[in-house]
Design an enzyme around this catalytic site. Structure first.
Site, PDB file in Angstrom:
ATOM      1  N   ASP A  83       0.859  -1.195   0.000  1.00 12.54           N
ATOM      2  CA  ASP A  83       0.000   0.000   0.000  1.00 12.54           C
ATOM      3  C   ASP A  83       0.891   1.240   0.000  1.00 12.54           C
ATOM      4  O   ASP A  83       0.694   2.166   0.778  1.00 12.54           O
ATOM      5  CB  ASP A  83      -0.919  -0.018   1.226  1.00 12.54           C
ATOM      6  CG  ASP A  83      -2.024   1.037   1.149  1.00 12.54           C
ATOM      7  OD1 ASP A  83      -2.264   1.577   0.052  1.00 12.54           O
ATOM      8  OD2 ASP A  83      -2.648   1.333   2.194  1.00 12.54           O
ATOM      9  N   LEU A  84       1.870   1.241  -0.904  1.00  7.19           N
ATOM     10  CA  LEU A  84       2.952   2.222  -0.827  1.00  7.19           C
ATOM     11  C   LEU A  84       2.632   3.502  -1.589  1.00  7.19           C
ATOM     12  O   LEU A  84       3.323   3.882  -2.526  1.00  7.19           O
ATOM     13  CB  LEU A  84       4.257   1.594  -1.325  1.00  7.19           C
ATOM     14  CG  LEU A  84       5.550   2.389  -1.025  1.00  7.19           C
ATOM     15  CD1 LEU A  84       5.684   2.688   0.450  1.00  7.19           C
ATOM     16  CD2 LEU A  84       6.754   1.636  -1.557  1.00  7.19           C
TER      17      LEU A  84
END
Length: 287
Positions: free
Chosen positions: A191-192
């Site tokens: 979830d960068l």
């Protein structure tokens, strides 16, 4: 609002809070900087009605990423059903040097690998559960565990119509030919987006708030590009020097962005559903 943070440090660390200050970063959870009686400063995030295993999953993911000895990750000090406590990281500003260093060490994190695509339950992205079934290849995993479940959820919540859903289904059917060269599972953040990259005062960029899993390394890089990140081209160039990316990776960026956009569609509505479809269309054209 500080009561959950005070209760968490007493419950998990056995200490009293001398000072509690609210800090940014609380889209889902209440977030605080807490100075303990012994002078130590910690970061506390709390959510009274958190889904089952929510903070335990995040703590496990942080520790797993930290074990890669690549990109820095805050040390977990404690977690339970209502809160997570980490070491405090003094915030700083992004610099070109920090960006290049981050690209290099992110490649090291990815190279640490994973036993399989996916993650053991419970696992979450935001507050949405991440499916955890097995898949032998990344295209199969991405289709069955990431695209299809979140497309259904977005459709059921009114964020995708029938025609848009059909475009997503077309993407799923063509995934084996769009995915690029086969790669083994990488150890990815999952979830960068730029808000989950903490630029520290010491010049390091740290990974926070992960949906850690075995995945495709291009997914993290595509997520960084989705909403923009400081000195992004320096990050990407340093990564590519450390672990060269497969030919055509830039053409596959929209493909990897479809899943996070579907997550946003399920959470925030039709505008993200339309964005997911545009990304799917771009991926189909590139292939």
């Amino acid at each position: 609002m500080s009561a959950p943070a005070r209760a968490a440090v007493e419950r998990l660390l056995g200490q009293d809070a001398a000072e509690v200050t609210g800090v940014p970063g609380g889209d889902i959870c209440a977030t605080h900087r807490v100075r303990l009686d012994d002078g130590t400063t910690v970061f506390v995030k709390a959510l009274d009605d958190a889904p089952p295993g929510f903070f335990a999953a995040e703590a496990r993911g942080l520790r797993w990423l930290r074990d890669a000895h690549g990109a820095p990750v805050p040390r977990v000090l404690g977690a339970d059903e209502h809160a997570l406590i980490e070491e405090w990281v003094a915030p700083g500003s992004p610099t070109p040097v920090a960006a290049e260093r981050f690209g290099d060490v992110l490649a090291r994190t990815h190279r640490a690998g994973a036993e399989r695509f996916g993650v053991d339950p419970p696992a979450y992205i935001g507050t949405l559960p991440l499916p955890s079934g097995g898949a032998a290849t990344w295209p199969e995993f991405f289709a069955s565990q990431r695209i299809e479940p979140f497309a259904r959820l977005a459709r059921d919540r009114g964020a995708l119509d029938a025609a848009q859903t059909a475009t997503i289904e077309q993407l799923v059917q063509r995934l084996p030919t769009l995915a690029g060269p086969p790669e083994p599972p990488s150890r990815i953040h999952g979830d960068l987006w730029t808000g989950n990259l903490l630029w520290g005062a010491d010049g390091a960029a740290l990974l926070i708030d992960p949906a850690a899993q075995g995945g495709h390394r291009e997914t993290d890089l595509a997520m960084l590009q989705l909403f923009g990140a400081p000195h992004l081209e320096l990050v990407l160039a340093a990564y590519d020097r450390a672990w060269p990316l497969s030919e055509g990776w830039r053409d596959r960026v929209p493909l990897h962005q479809v899943h996070p956009l579907l997550v946003h569609a399920a959470l925030f509505g039709r505008s993200y559903g339309a964005a997911a479809v545009r990304a799917a269309e771009s991926a189909l054209r590139a292939g």
